[in-house]
Motif scaffolding. Structure first.
Motif, PDB file in Angstrom:
ATOM      1  N   LEU A   1       0.859  -1.152   0.147  1.00 49.55           N
ATOM      2  CA  LEU A   1      -0.191   0.107   0.082  1.00 49.55           C
ATOM      3  C   LEU A   1       0.978   1.058   0.077  1.00 49.55           C
ATOM      4  CD1 LEU A   1      -2.976   1.183   0.428  1.00 49.55           C
ATOM      5  CD2 LEU A   1      -2.185   1.826   2.536  1.00 49.55           C
ATOM      6  N   ILE A   2       0.619   2.021  -0.941  1.00 50.55           N
ATOM      7  CA  ILE A   2       1.519   3.411  -1.141  1.00 50.55           C
ATOM      8  C   ILE A   2       0.889   4.418  -0.360  1.00 50.55           C
ATOM      9  CG2 ILE A   2       2.872   4.633  -2.590  1.00 50.55           C
ATOM     10  CD1 ILE A   2       3.576   1.649  -2.472  1.00 50.55           C
ATOM     11  N   LEU A   3       1.140   4.712   0.653  1.00 53.47           N
ATOM     12  CA  LEU A   3       0.300   5.670   1.627  1.00 53.47           C
ATOM     13  C   LEU A   3       0.730   7.146   1.443  1.00 53.47           C
ATOM     14  CD1 LEU A   3      -1.804   6.195   3.907  1.00 53.47           C
ATOM     15  CD2 LEU A   3      -0.024   5.969   5.406  1.00 53.47           C
ATOM     16  N   ASP A   4      -0.270   8.042   1.176  1.00 50.85           N
ATOM     17  CA  ASP A   4       0.015   9.381   1.352  1.00 50.85           C
ATOM     18  C   ASP A   4      -0.062   9.940   2.491  1.00 50.85           C
ATOM     19  OD1 ASP A   4       0.384  12.052   0.921  1.00 50.85           O
ATOM     20  OD2 ASP A   4      -1.069  12.413  -0.828  1.00 50.85           O
ATOM     21  N   LYS A   5       1.183   9.839   3.264  1.00 52.28           N
ATOM     22  CA  LYS A   5       1.078  10.084   4.852  1.00 52.28           C
ATOM     23  C   LYS A   5       0.853  11.623   5.023  1.00 52.28           C
ATOM     24  CE  LYS A   5       4.654  10.677   7.604  1.00 52.28           C
ATOM     25  NZ  LYS A   5       4.299  12.155   8.423  1.00 52.28           N
ATOM     26  N   PRO A   6      -0.121  11.832   5.917  1.00 51.07           N
ATOM     27  CA  PRO A   6      -0.230  13.375   6.225  1.00 51.07           C
ATOM     28  C   PRO A   6       0.874  14.132   7.088  1.00 51.07           C
ATOM     29  CG  PRO A   6      -2.004  12.096   7.471  1.00 51.07           C
ATOM     30  CD  PRO A   6      -1.069  11.144   6.490  1.00 51.07           C
ATOM     31  N   ILE A   7       0.683  15.239   7.419  1.00 50.23           N
ATOM     32  CA  ILE A   7       1.708  15.827   8.505  1.00 50.23           C
ATOM     33  C   ILE A   7       1.074  15.564   9.858  1.00 50.23           C
ATOM     34  CG2 ILE A   7       2.399  18.178   9.402  1.00 50.23           C
ATOM     35  CD1 ILE A   7       2.389  19.185   6.502  1.00 50.23           C
ATOM     36  N   ASP A   8       1.863  15.462  10.800  1.00 50.87           N
ATOM     37  CA  ASP A   8       1.622  15.205  12.293  1.00 50.87           C
ATOM     38  C   ASP A   8       1.259  13.723  12.539  1.00 50.87           C
ATOM     39  OD1 ASP A   8       2.572  17.541  13.307  1.00 50.87           O
ATOM     40  OD2 ASP A   8       0.534  18.592  12.630  1.00 50.87           O
ATOM     41  N   PHE A   9       1.523  12.799  11.725  1.00 44.71           N
ATOM     42  CA  PHE A   9       1.191  11.424  11.617  1.00 44.71           C
ATOM     43  C   PHE A   9       2.444  10.727  11.570  1.00 44.71           C
ATOM     44  CE2 PHE A   9      -1.101   7.703  10.335  1.00 44.71           C
ATOM     45  CZ  PHE A   9      -2.143   7.583  11.487  1.00 44.71           C
ATOM     46  N   GLY A  10       2.925   9.884  12.631  1.00 46.86           N
ATOM     47  CA  GLY A  10       4.242   9.521  12.518  1.00 46.86           C
ATOM     48  C   GLY A  10       3.969   7.993  11.770  1.00 46.86           C
ATOM     49  N   SER A  11       5.528   7.547  11.211  1.00 43.32           N
ATOM     50  CA  SER A  11       5.136   6.297  10.453  1.00 43.32           C
ATOM     51  C   SER A  11       4.958   5.125  11.148  1.00 43.32           C
ATOM     52  CB  SER A  11       6.828   6.169   9.821  1.00 43.32           C
ATOM     53  OG  SER A  11       6.913   7.467   9.152  1.00 43.32           O
ATOM     54  N   THR A  12       5.305   4.904  12.247  1.00 44.32           N
ATOM     55  CA  THR A  12       4.975   3.780  13.157  1.00 44.32           C
ATOM     56  C   THR A  12       3.489   3.984  13.401  1.00 44.32           C
ATOM     57  OG1 THR A  12       7.105   3.697  14.209  1.00 44.32           O
ATOM     58  CG2 THR A  12       5.279   2.837  15.419  1.00 44.32           C
ATOM     59  N   GLU A  13       2.935   5.115  13.632  1.00 46.13           N
ATOM     60  CA  GLU A  13       1.564   5.198  13.836  1.00 46.13           C
ATOM     61  C   GLU A  13       0.702   5.012  12.465  1.00 46.13           C
ATOM     62  OE1 GLU A  13      -1.688   9.018  15.205  1.00 46.13           O
ATOM     63  OE2 GLU A  13       0.464   9.328  14.891  1.00 46.13           O
ATOM     64  N   ALA A  14       1.425   5.077  11.451  1.00 43.58           N
ATOM     65  CA  ALA A  14       0.567   5.037  10.075  1.00 43.58           C
ATOM     66  C   ALA A  14       0.516   3.455   9.974  1.00 43.58           C
ATOM     67  CB  ALA A  14       1.444   5.621   8.920  1.00 43.58           C
ATOM     68  N   VAL A  15       1.570   2.741  10.254  1.00 49.19           N
ATOM     69  CA  VAL A  15       1.505   1.344   9.999  1.00 49.19           C
ATOM     70  C   VAL A  15       0.593   0.609  10.818  1.00 49.19           C
ATOM     71  CG1 VAL A  15       3.143  -0.867  10.357  1.00 49.19           C
ATOM     72  CG2 VAL A  15       4.246   1.005   9.373  1.00 49.19           C
ATOM     73  N   SER A  16       0.641   0.882  12.169  1.00 48.53           N
ATOM     74  CA  SER A  16      -0.639   0.651  12.960  1.00 48.53           C
ATOM     75  C   SER A  16      -1.795   0.738  12.514  1.00 48.53           C
ATOM     76  CB  SER A  16      -0.183   1.091  14.601  1.00 48.53           C
ATOM     77  OG  SER A  16       1.014   0.864  15.066  1.00 48.53           O
TER      78      SER A  16
ATOM     79  N   ASP B   1       1.547   8.661  -8.786  1.00 42.65           N
ATOM     80  CA  ASP B   1       0.260   8.373  -8.886  1.00 42.65           C
ATOM     81  C   ASP B   1      -0.277   7.078  -8.364  1.00 42.65           C
ATOM     82  OD1 ASP B   1       1.837   6.465 -10.373  1.00 42.65           O
ATOM     83  OD2 ASP B   1       0.867   6.722 -12.306  1.00 42.65           O
ATOM     84  N   SER B   2       0.682   6.470  -7.541  1.00 53.44           N
ATOM     85  CA  SER B   2       0.212   4.997  -6.867  1.00 53.44           C
ATOM     86  C   SER B   2      -0.120   5.541  -5.206  1.00 53.44           C
ATOM     87  CB  SER B   2       1.523   4.027  -6.574  1.00 53.44           C
ATOM     88  OG  SER B   2       2.121   3.944  -8.017  1.00 53.44           O
ATOM     89  N   MET B   3      -0.214   6.671  -5.019  1.00 54.39           N
ATOM     90  CA  MET B   3      -0.330   7.200  -3.513  1.00 54.39           C
ATOM     91  C   MET B   3      -1.748   6.922  -3.165  1.00 54.39           C
ATOM     92  SD  MET B   3       2.496   9.700  -2.132  1.00 54.39           S
ATOM     93  CE  MET B   3       2.419  11.096  -3.408  1.00 54.39           C
ATOM     94  N   VAL B   4      -2.084   6.648  -1.890  1.00 52.79           N
ATOM     95  CA  VAL B   4      -3.670   6.570  -1.647  1.00 52.79           C
ATOM     96  C   VAL B   4      -3.514   7.360  -0.480  1.00 52.79           C
ATOM     97  CG1 VAL B   4      -5.344   5.163  -0.697  1.00 52.79           C
ATOM     98  CG2 VAL B   4      -3.783   4.255  -2.116  1.00 52.79           C
ATOM     99  N   PRO B   5      -4.427   8.494  -0.247  1.00 52.98           N
ATOM    100  CA  PRO B   5      -4.319   9.327   0.870  1.00 52.98           C
ATOM    101  C   PRO B   5      -5.209   8.592   2.030  1.00 52.98           C
ATOM    102  CG  PRO B   5      -5.338  10.335  -1.125  1.00 52.98           C
ATOM    103  CD  PRO B   5      -5.178   8.938  -1.319  1.00 52.98           C
ATOM    104  N   LEU B   6      -4.674   9.106   3.027  1.00 57.78           N
ATOM    105  CA  LEU B   6      -4.995   8.125   4.464  1.00 57.78           C
ATOM    106  C   LEU B   6      -6.609   8.718   4.538  1.00 57.78           C
ATOM    107  CD1 LEU B   6      -4.541   6.678   7.170  1.00 57.78           C
ATOM    108  CD2 LEU B   6      -3.986   8.902   8.093  1.00 57.78           C
ATOM    109  N   ALA B   7      -6.892   9.830   4.316  1.00 56.61           N
ATOM    110  CA  ALA B   7      -8.344   9.994   4.522  1.00 56.61           C
ATOM    111  C   ALA B   7      -9.400   8.977   3.552  1.00 56.61           C
ATOM    112  CB  ALA B   7      -8.650  11.410   4.017  1.00 56.61           C
ATOM    113  N   SER B   8      -8.915   8.736   2.242  1.00 62.36           N
ATOM    114  CA  SER B   8      -9.607   7.624   1.293  1.00 62.36           C
ATOM    115  C   SER B   8      -9.611   6.429   2.210  1.00 62.36           C
ATOM    116  CB  SER B   8      -8.839   7.539   0.239  1.00 62.36           C
ATOM    117  OG  SER B   8      -8.763   8.926  -0.606  1.00 62.36           O
TER     118      SER B   8
END
Length: 310
Positions: free
Chosen positions: A16-31, A213-220
């Motif tokens: 999954l190619i995540l478009d990580k938002p600001i103020d969101f840690g990488s470890t938090e994103a994986v969880s 173009d592979s990125m998926v926003p977290l909001a989606s």
């Protein structure tokens, strides 16, 4: 004798190619991704600071075996440097440690860039994941210690000045190799120009082999939580995954038949024949019916599996 515990979650695999938002840690994103996909295993390929946004490739299931190949890939960042202040963290989070009223001209900035292109020596930031005597540099820095971090060679393939919107800021784009700290570039630019500087904006747009173009926003992804039917929700999430083999596109590829795939899955070598067959490769990957079977080595007319995929 107790039975081995069954892993929690689904044996789902892919990238999954995540478009990580600001103020969101990488470890938090994986969880978060692991929870959304109900996945057994999950990991990322290259940390992004909480203040950075953009591409964070996340591997699920068997795709975690291919993380090193993505970690080694080229990366592209867009970043903004604010002149006049050097900060403890080399970004907006840290306290100001040095300041200057001097500001560089656009010409001075452009003349500096060739010095930072190619293989360069770089000292990682004090707040970095580098290990010093077994401890992370950022842990030592948070305890108030100033440690001497040895310089190391990194490669900058391309460094471009995009804009100078005002005298206090400059926008850049950099294409770089593994281990490059963009925060260190901003710090060193400022010192070289005599005005000091720090990162005030950072976005990663590319991690080879994955494009923007592979990125998926977290909001989606979060929006799919509104689907009440769990099977429908998981099917919608799984449709966003990229096949595990895409992470290996830089390696030589071998297409095998079902019998050969079975032998490889059992850990056995197979013969490599044909006029166009690779003669010797330290690493290559094999697929059957478009699905990844194994990563291995080619030599002496054989493909020998090193890592096998279910």
């Amino acid at each position: 004798m107790s039975k081995p515990r069954k892993p929690k979650g689904r044996p789902v695999s892919g990238w999954l190619i995540l478009d990580k938002p600001i103020d969101f840690g990488s470890t938090e994103a994986v969880s978060k991704i692991k929870w959304l996909f109900k996945a057994q295993k999950c990991g990322h390929a290259g940390t992004l600071d909480p203040l950075a946004s953009g591409m964070l490739p996340i591997a699920l299931g068997d795709a975690t075996k291919t993380v090193p190949y993505v970690m080694d890939g080229r990366k592209i960042y867009e970043f903004k440097v604010t002149w006049g202040e050097e900060r403890a963290t080399d970004d907006l989070e840290g306290e100001v440690t040095r300041s200057s009223n001097q500001r560089p001209t656009e010409e001075q900035i452009r003349n500096l860039l060739p010095k930072y292109t190619g293989v360069i020596s770089q000292v990682p930031p004090q707040f970095s994941a580098i290990k010093i005597a077994g401890e992370r540099a950022y842990d030592l820095a948070r305890d108030g210690e100033t440690v001497e971090i040895p310089s190391r060679e990194v490669e900058i393939f391309r460094l471009t000045l995009l804009a100078c919107p005002d005298e206090n800021t400059a926008h850049f784009e950099v294409e770089c190799g593994k281990g490059t700290y963009v925060r260190a570039l901003a710090r060193d630019f400022g010192r070289e120009l005599g005005c000091y500087g720090h990162i005030s904006g950072l976005r990663r747009t590319f991690v080879a082999p994955f494009g923007e173009d592979s990125m998926v926003p977290l909001a989606s992804l979060v929006a799919l939580e509104t689907l009440e039917d769990m099977d429908e929700r998981l099917a919608a999430l799984d449709a966003l995954l990229i096949d595990t083999s895409e992470a290996l596109s830089s390696l030589p590829h071998l297409a095998v038949n079902d019998d050969q795939a079975h032998r490889l899955r059992m850990g056995n070598p197979i013969l490599v024949r044909g006029r166009d067959a690779p003669v010797a490769e330290s690493e290559a990957y094999a697929t059957a019916r478009g699905k990844l079977i194994a990563i291995g080595e080619i030599g002496q007319g054989e493909f020998r599996p090193k890592r096998v995929f279910v």
